[in-house]
Design a protein around this motif. Structure first.
Motif, PDB file in Angstrom:
ATOM      1  N   PRO A 121       0.825  -1.208   0.000  1.00 60.66           N
ATOM      2  CA  PRO A 121       0.000   0.000   0.000  1.00 60.66           C
ATOM      3  C   PRO A 121       0.860   1.260   0.000  1.00 60.66           C
ATOM      4  CG  PRO A 121      -0.733  -1.518   1.710  1.00 60.66           C
ATOM      5  CD  PRO A 121       0.548  -2.064   1.172  1.00 60.66           C
ATOM      6  N   CYS A 122       0.386   2.260  -0.751  1.00 64.54           N
ATOM      7  CA  CYS A 122       1.121   3.517  -0.817  1.00 64.54           C
ATOM      8  C   CYS A 122       0.234   4.663  -0.377  1.00 64.54           C
ATOM      9  CB  CYS A 122       1.657   3.749  -2.225  1.00 64.54           C
ATOM     10  SG  CYS A 122       3.006   2.602  -2.588  1.00 64.54           S
ATOM     11  N   GLY A 123       0.856   5.668   0.186  1.00 65.72           N
ATOM     12  CA  GLY A 123       0.108   6.810   0.697  1.00 65.72           C
ATOM     13  C   GLY A 123       0.996   8.026   0.788  1.00 65.72           C
ATOM     14  N   ALA A 124       1.057   8.587   1.984  1.00 63.91           N
ATOM     15  CA  ALA A 124       1.750   9.861   2.141  1.00 63.91           C
ATOM     16  C   ALA A 124       3.250   9.679   2.246  1.00 63.91           C
ATOM     17  CB  ALA A 124       1.242  10.563   3.395  1.00 63.91           C
ATOM     18  N   MET A 125       3.983  10.459   1.499  1.00 62.43           N
ATOM     19  CA  MET A 125       5.390  10.711   1.811  1.00 62.43           C
ATOM     20  C   MET A 125       5.699  12.133   1.364  1.00 62.43           C
ATOM     21  SD  MET A 125       9.011   8.887   0.835  1.00 62.43           S
ATOM     22  CE  MET A 125      10.507   9.744   1.370  1.00 62.43           C
ATOM     23  N   ARG A 126       6.463  12.826   2.193  1.00 63.90           N
ATOM     24  CA  ARG A 126       6.958  14.179   1.918  1.00 63.90           C
ATOM     25  C   ARG A 126       6.956  14.502   0.422  1.00 63.90           C
ATOM     26  NH1 ARG A 126      12.452  15.817   5.039  1.00 63.90           N
ATOM     27  NH2 ARG A 126      12.120  18.041   5.181  1.00 63.90           N
ATOM     28  N   GLY A 127       6.101  15.425   0.046  1.00 61.60           N
ATOM     29  CA  GLY A 127       5.984  15.802  -1.360  1.00 61.60           C
ATOM     30  C   GLY A 127       4.702  15.319  -2.002  1.00 61.60           C
ATOM     31  N   PHE A 128       4.143  14.252  -1.503  1.00 61.20           N
ATOM     32  CA  PHE A 128       2.756  13.811  -1.679  1.00 61.20           C
ATOM     33  C   PHE A 128       2.197  14.014  -3.096  1.00 61.20           C
ATOM     34  CE2 PHE A 128      -1.835  13.958  -0.557  1.00 61.20           C
ATOM     35  CZ  PHE A 128      -1.917  12.945   0.387  1.00 61.20           C
ATOM     36  N   GLY A 129       2.653  13.225  -4.062  1.00 63.46           N
ATOM     37  CA  GLY A 129       2.077  13.294  -5.414  1.00 63.46           C
ATOM     38  C   GLY A 129       2.676  14.381  -6.278  1.00 63.46           C
ATOM     39  N   ALA A 130       3.334  15.361  -5.660  1.00 58.51           N
ATOM     40  CA  ALA A 130       3.977  16.425  -6.437  1.00 58.51           C
ATOM     41  C   ALA A 130       5.391  16.028  -6.832  1.00 58.51           C
ATOM     42  CB  ALA A 130       4.002  17.723  -5.625  1.00 58.51           C
ATOM     43  N   VAL A 131       5.966  15.086  -6.095  1.00 63.90           N
ATOM     44  CA  VAL A 131       7.346  14.676  -6.346  1.00 63.90           C
ATOM     45  C   VAL A 131       7.480  13.950  -7.686  1.00 63.90           C
ATOM     46  CG1 VAL A 131       9.068  12.980  -5.570  1.00 63.90           C
ATOM     47  CG2 VAL A 131       8.081  14.603  -3.943  1.00 63.90           C
ATOM     48  N   GLN A 132       6.560  13.001  -7.914  1.00 65.04           N
ATOM     49  CA  GLN A 132       6.637  12.189  -9.121  1.00 65.04           C
ATOM     50  C   GLN A 132       6.511  13.077 -10.358  1.00 65.04           C
ATOM     51  OE1 GLN A 132       4.680  11.691  -6.451  1.00 65.04           O
ATOM     52  NE2 GLN A 132       4.494   9.525  -5.907  1.00 65.04           N
ATOM     53  N   ALA A 133       5.516  13.985 -10.316  1.00 60.84           N
ATOM     54  CA  ALA A 133       5.289  14.862 -11.460  1.00 60.84           C
ATOM     55  C   ALA A 133       6.458  15.812 -11.668  1.00 60.84           C
ATOM     56  CB  ALA A 133       3.993  15.658 -11.250  1.00 60.84           C
ATOM     57  N   CYS A 134       7.018  16.306 -10.583  1.00 60.95           N
ATOM     58  CA  CYS A 134       8.101  17.298 -10.685  1.00 60.95           C
ATOM     59  C   CYS A 134       9.296  16.716 -11.433  1.00 60.95           C
ATOM     60  CB  CYS A 134       8.499  17.763  -9.287  1.00 60.95           C
ATOM     61  SG  CYS A 134       9.798  19.009  -9.275  1.00 60.95           S
ATOM     62  N   PHE A 135       9.631  15.469 -11.133  1.00 60.37           N
ATOM     63  CA  PHE A 135      10.744  14.848 -11.857  1.00 60.37           C
ATOM     64  C   PHE A 135      10.473  14.895 -13.364  1.00 60.37           C
ATOM     65  CE2 PHE A 135      12.089  10.754 -13.846  1.00 60.37           C
ATOM     66  CZ  PHE A 135      13.417  11.106 -14.048  1.00 60.37           C
ATOM     67  N   CYS A 136       9.221  14.661 -13.750  1.00 58.51           N
ATOM     68  CA  CYS A 136       8.906  14.572 -15.178  1.00 58.51           C
ATOM     69  C   CYS A 136       8.842  15.941 -15.856  1.00 58.51           C
ATOM     70  CB  CYS A 136       7.580  13.842 -15.369  1.00 58.51           C
ATOM     71  SG  CYS A 136       7.602  12.196 -14.665  1.00 58.51           S
ATOM     72  N   TYR A 137       8.098  16.886 -15.254  1.00 60.16           N
ATOM     73  CA  TYR A 137       8.008  18.172 -15.971  1.00 60.16           C
ATOM     74  C   TYR A 137       9.359  18.862 -16.028  1.00 60.16           C
ATOM     75  CZ  TYR A 137       6.726  20.350 -11.332  1.00 60.16           C
ATOM     76  OH  TYR A 137       6.689  20.774 -10.024  1.00 60.16           O
ATOM     77  N   GLU A 138      10.192  18.658 -15.020  1.00 62.80           N
ATOM     78  CA  GLU A 138      11.517  19.260 -15.084  1.00 62.80           C
ATOM     79  C   GLU A 138      12.398  18.556 -16.128  1.00 62.80           C
ATOM     80  OE1 GLU A 138      10.655  22.078 -13.977  1.00 62.80           O
ATOM     81  OE2 GLU A 138      12.623  22.364 -13.039  1.00 62.80           O
ATOM     82  N   SER A 139      12.244  17.248 -16.239  1.00 60.91           N
ATOM     83  CA  SER A 139      12.983  16.537 -17.290  1.00 60.91           C
ATOM     84  C   SER A 139      12.535  17.028 -18.662  1.00 60.91           C
ATOM     85  CB  SER A 139      12.723  15.028 -17.172  1.00 60.91           C
ATOM     86  OG  SER A 139      13.182  14.543 -15.931  1.00 60.91           O
ATOM     87  N   GLN A 140      11.228  17.248 -18.804  1.00 63.48           N
ATOM     88  CA  GLN A 140      10.691  17.735 -20.071  1.00 63.48           C
ATOM     89  C   GLN A 140      11.248  19.122 -20.409  1.00 63.48           C
ATOM     90  OE1 GLN A 140       9.242  14.997 -21.713  1.00 63.48           O
ATOM     91  NE2 GLN A 140       7.590  16.396 -22.293  1.00 63.48           N
ATOM     92  N   LEU A 141      11.295  20.000 -19.419  1.00 63.40           N
ATOM     93  CA  LEU A 141      11.812  21.347 -19.669  1.00 63.40           C
ATOM     94  C   LEU A 141      13.270  21.283 -20.132  1.00 63.40           C
ATOM     95  CD1 LEU A 141      10.556  24.365 -19.067  1.00 63.40           C
ATOM     96  CD2 LEU A 141       9.135  22.366 -18.629  1.00 63.40           C
TER      97      LEU A 141
END
Ligand code: FES
Ligand code: FES
Lengths: 178, 820
Positions: free
Chosen positions: B399-419
């Protein structure tokens, strides 16, 4: 079995110890010294570090029976008696608080013991303050999840300075109410 | 009855200044200047610091009572299986065993859950992940308890695991993790629950909102970049294991000493499972050895209470590290596809994202994580046409849930890679491209929310770029291998080592979102003790290491002008403080303490008027509290608090709420769903051994806007600690799961950064106050965890030229060995 050790200068006996119990378990659960921590019990994190005959060990990896007849020093034994006889924080303990190296504090007892050992081998032995690279090497077996280690390194530098030149008066005091 | 190892109330006397490591170019004047020593803006000593360095601070695993028993948990060896029967007779008969309980012994509700009640207290019918609790034992020695577990016989019919989250999201033939007819509560209608989907949230703006296809929008761009990304499962890896002590009470209730992030949400889940009214389930916060999200969901709470109530004895449960890996939720691993289009001069035209988050066997906070991942999925950029589809799914993975960054971490890696990819296509510096498209105050996010607070992103990027660089590696002369990738393993003396620099920016929501009634409660008492005014602050907020306990004292000193402040232990005798998560406690519990202090102040001023020291119509604004005295602007000291109060006390309790937020529209994803935004910018410098795939991070420097610094030293600790966790995700941290089974549940095989892995971290803090927040502050704990990961990966890409679309980056990704 009965295990007898000198812990922080006091003779202590633990009775009915089962052979599988670690030194860490006996300290924490039988002798009431819960300061040494149990973050992994696999020898990987250093939170249980204590002095065994003045050599640092992971207490979780030492069978209690191996400590029989030997001397153990834990985080509870680090505080020093001040001039007035009241217990006060050692330089290393005080430096960790002053530098902000304590967040959740679960790694702290192990880091304190390991730092104490490092400073004994360096500054206190007349070899001068450890370099940052030496600090990192000495603490490489102690995990901390909260601080990112910057404040830990700062604390060790500060403790080395105090050990070398004395802790400034008026600064964080010994003998302060705990 | 004896009491457990006491937690000493934490005195916050005699604050001492610590040197501030934060370089703080103050852009705006601070709100009320603190005149009381140890107040807001200074770095007083942590009140729990002394106890933590002497070993006396009582963590949840240190609790001890004379007659206590040890609890242990039997866990499923299968990720997915039907339970045909459980036989506990062999365990019950063992000497030293006092109770063996299964789902049949759960007195009340059989399930609990933070947002959605789907998780069994003890498995019944089916197990849905490996490590799911099936039975619990209480015995007089932990080893006896463990051996008793071996004698519990469970008859399983093994089922095929549902391991592929993409299949779970999109394949209508995928087996269901939670089958129909399981009597689960209804899902939120806006979450589009169906099949294994816990929540689906779309976001549409611009042409996409009008129904345009990707092909139509693509035609508007000169340059297009696409990418498929993967984010591994990260563990919070707090050091203090899940643990606590439950003590049966004479009134038939139970007192639980527990390490958690939110006492009241635990209480509200435990009580129904025990079939008790909430007032009979009293919680006190035991010392917490780190949290980072992993203590939002419950672990052993109900189990310890059940065993204590059944045996009539205190019961302690402490997980070991392997059990801990199975005993708490992790960061959602994710599969993500992105597409960005821009004009030749580097203006973003459109972006699309498809995000699949693997929630594992139970819902936990997956729905809220989807809410963050969708709303912040494209980051802090102005994008005219946006389309995001975010899915959170059930699988039989952990099971997965809260960790520091909460759903924003995964996306941030991608949009920054895209930029970065886009910058390379356009021949622009990555910082320049980001500045051209940066959001600022007044911008709208992809959900249409106006950013109504300062967001100096362009300035932060420039500052990050201008920070001093670490020295170049000397081309000649002696080599210190400790400074090279591989370190003392002596794998290189500099040959094959290349340096790279990378940048990352992240946008994080702070406080709870999407219409949640988010509040905190504080009780503040002012009285005279030993002739001196003294303040007590009581909240239920969880101190997890972050230093909230210090902040509460600082606020009381600043608002009441009294140096002597005692922060009481946190427990459920006072109202809820909400969770120590979402970077929200300085804002929320800080806000509540401040509100209660202001109420106490107002009462003191009434006393001043009642005593005739000023006229009846003398307004509060002309009075103040300083140095333990009541002062008036015109007349100086009016009276000391000691004289004014005498033997009486002034006590006030206040609830504090942040402004209301909105749900996201279920079809367009529009809505002002967030309370506040936080941002951090990182610049990483790395050395990479391109032959062996080893990375040494040389520098990891950050620029963060925190609105207002409350405690410079603790703030630095949050930024550096968060940056280090982002480093871990970039380069080493992954729970390896295959066939739904965790392959590395130990600190031997799950690597977190050591002191050798983390470089010096320079920090530049900006203070642009948020007009909506107490003191203008912005939560600070999470943003650095977002941006450090993409900055490091970008630096490794710059050093190696590899695409690196998966984190953590593995040595074989760097040297280019294919692996499936
Ligand atoms: S508890 Fe001994 S090394 Fe981790
Ligand atoms: S302070 Fe929390 S683990 Fe080091």
């Amino acid at each position: 079995m009965r295990v007898t050790m000198t812990v922080n200068g006091h003779r202590m006996d633990a009775d009915d110890v089962w052979e599988g119990e670690s030194l860490l378990y006996v300290l924490r659960e039988r002798l009431g010294l819960a300061g040494s921590k149990n973050a992994c019990e696999q020898g990987e994190c250093g939170s249980c570090t204590v002095f065994l005959d003045e050599v640092t060990v992971c207490a979780c990896l030492v069978a209690a029976g191996q400590a029989h007849g030997r001397s153990v020093r834990t985080v509870e034994g680090l505080a020093e008696a001040g001039a007035d006889g009241a217990p006060g924080l050692s330089d290393v303990q005080e430096a960790f608080v002053a530098a902000g190296a304590v967040q959740c504090g679960f790694c702290t007892p192990g880091l304190l013991v390991q730092t104490e050992d490092l400073l004994r081998r360096t500054v206190a032995a007349g070899a001068g303050a450890p370099s940052d690279a030496e600090i990192r090497e000495a603490l490489a077996g102690n995990l901390c999840r909260c601080t990112g280690y910057e404040a830990v390194i700062e604390a060790v530098r500060l403790a080395a300075e105090w050990t070398e030149r004395g802790r400034p008066a008026g600064g964080p005091a010994r003998g302060e109410a705990r | 009855m004896t009491t457990p190892t006491p937690r000493t109330p934490v005195p916050v006397h005699s604050p001492r200044e610590a040197p501030s490591p934060v370089h703080s170019p103050r852009e705006a004047p601070p709100s009320p200047a603190s005149s009381t020593p140890g107040g807001v803006g200074s770095s007083p000593r942590r009140p729990d610091g002394t106890l933590k360095v002497t070993g006396e601070f009582a963590y949840s695993s240190d609790m001890w009572m004379d007659d206590m028993l040890w609890g242990a948990t039997l866990r499923s060896p299968h990720p997915h299986a039907r339970i045909r029967g459980i036989d506990v007779t062999g365990a019950v008969r063992m000497p030293g065993v006092h109770a063996v309980l299964t789902h049949e012994d759960v007195p009340g509700e059989k399930r609990y859950g933070l947002e959605y009640r789907d998780q069994p207290v003890l498995a019944f019918g089916k197990v849905r992940y490996r490590g799911e609790p099936v039975a619990i034992v209480a015995a007089d020695h932990p080893e006896t308890a463990r051996r008793a577990l071996d004698r519990v016989r469970v008859d399983y019919e093994v089922l095929e695991p549902v391991s592929d989250p993409v299949r779970a999201a999109f394949d209508p033939d995928c087996p269901l993790v939670h089958e129909a007819g399981e009597d689960l509560p209804p899902a939120h209608p806006a979450h589009h629950r169906s099949g294994n989907r816990v929540r689906y949230q779309p976001v549409r703006t611009g042409a996409f909102a009008d129904g345009a296809t990707a092909a139509e929008v693509r035609a508007l761009a000169d340059v297009v970049v696409t990418g498929e990304y993967q984010v591994g499962m990260q563990d919070q890896a707090f050091l203090g294991p899940e643990s606590g002590l439950a003590v049966p009470a004479e009134d038939g209730g139970v007192d639980l000493h527990i390490a958690t992030q939110w006492l009241h949400v635990d209480q509200s889940q435990i009580a129904p499972c025990l079939g008790l009214p909430p007032e009979k389930v009293r919680l006190t916060l035991a010392g917490v050895g780190g949290a980072f999200g992993a203590r939002e969901d419950m672990s052993m709470q109900v189990h310890a209470c059940m065993l204590a109530l059944r045996t009539g004895r205190p019961v302690k449960i402490v997980y070991n590290r392997e059990e801990s890996f199975h005993g708490h939720v992790h960061r959602h691993p994710a599969r993500l596809r992105y597409e960005h289009g821009a004009t030749r001069d580097g203006r973003l035209v459109y972006a699309t994202a498809e995000i699949v988050l693997d929630g594992g066997a139970y819902a936990s906070t997956t729905a809220a994580v989807v809410g963050v991942a969708s709303s912040l999925g494209l980051g802090p950029y102005e994008i005219p046409h946006a389309r995001v589809d975010a899915y959170g799914v059930y699988t039989t993975n952990p099971p997965c849930g809260a960790m520091r960054g909460f759903g924003a971490v995964q996306a941030c890696f991608c949009y920054e890679s895209q930029l970065d990819r886009l910058a390379a296509e356009l021949g622009l510096h990555p910082v320049e491209l980001r500045i051209r498209n940066a959001m600022s105050e007044g911008s709208r996010t992809a959900t249409g929310q106006r950013v109504d607070m300062p967001l100096p992103m362009a300035d932060m990027l420039r500052r990050a770029r201008e920070m001093p660089m670490p020295p170049e590696r000397a081309a000649a002369g002696p080599v210190d291998v400790r400074a090279l990738p591989g370190g003392v393993a002596n794998t290189s003396r500099g040959e094959g080592v290349r340096r790279g620099v990378g940048y990352g920016v992240g946008l994080k929501n702070l406080c709870f979102s999407e219409g949640f009634d988010d509040y905190s409660t504080a009780r503040v008492r002012l009285e005279v003790v030993g002739g001196e005014p003294a303040v007590q602050v009581h909240t239920a907020a969880a101190e997890v290491g972050q230093g909230l306990v210090t902040i509460k004292g600082q606020i009381a000193r600043t608002e009441l002008g009294v140096e002597r402040v005692t922060v009481l232990p946190s427990d459920t005798r006072v109202g809820s403080a909400g969770s120590s998560s979402a970077s929200r406690q300085s804002y929320m519990t800080g806000g509540a303490v401040r509100a209660a202090c202001l109420a106490v102040r107002a009462r003191v001023f009434e006393l001043v008027r009642a005593a005739g020291l000023v006229g009846d119509d003398h307004p509060d604004e002309l009075l103040g509290l300083a140095g333990g005295k009541v002062v008036s602007g015109a007349r100086g000291v009016l009276v000391s608090l000691a004289d004014l109060l005498g033997a009486s006390a002034v006590e006030e309790t206040r609830e504090f709420r942040h402004r209301a937020t909105e749900m996201l529209d279920p079809t367009t994803g529009q809505g002002a769903s967030h309370t506040q935004f936080g941002m951090c910018v990182h610049r990483a410098v790395v050395d990479v051994d391109v032959d062996l795939g080893l990375v040494k991070v040389v520098a990891l420097d950050a620029v963060q806007d925190v609105g207002r610094v409350l405690h410079p030293q603790q703030l630095a600790g949050q930024i550096q600690g968060g940056s280090a966790q982002g480093l871990g995700l970039a380069l080493m941290e992954e729970i390896q799961v295959s066939g739904s089974v965790i392959r590395n549940p130990s600190f031997t095989d799950y690597l977190i950064p050591t002191i050798l892995d983390v470089p010096p971290m320079r920090i530049e803090v900006l203070e642009h106050p948020d007009p909506h927040a107490p003191y203008g502050l912005r939560g600070a704990g999470e943003p650095p965890t977002l941006s450090s990961t993409p900055a490091i990966v970008a630096a490794v890409r710059a050093a190696t030229g590899r695409p690196l679309s998966r984190i953590p980056v593995r040595p074989e990704d760097i040297v280019g060995i294919e692996r499936d």
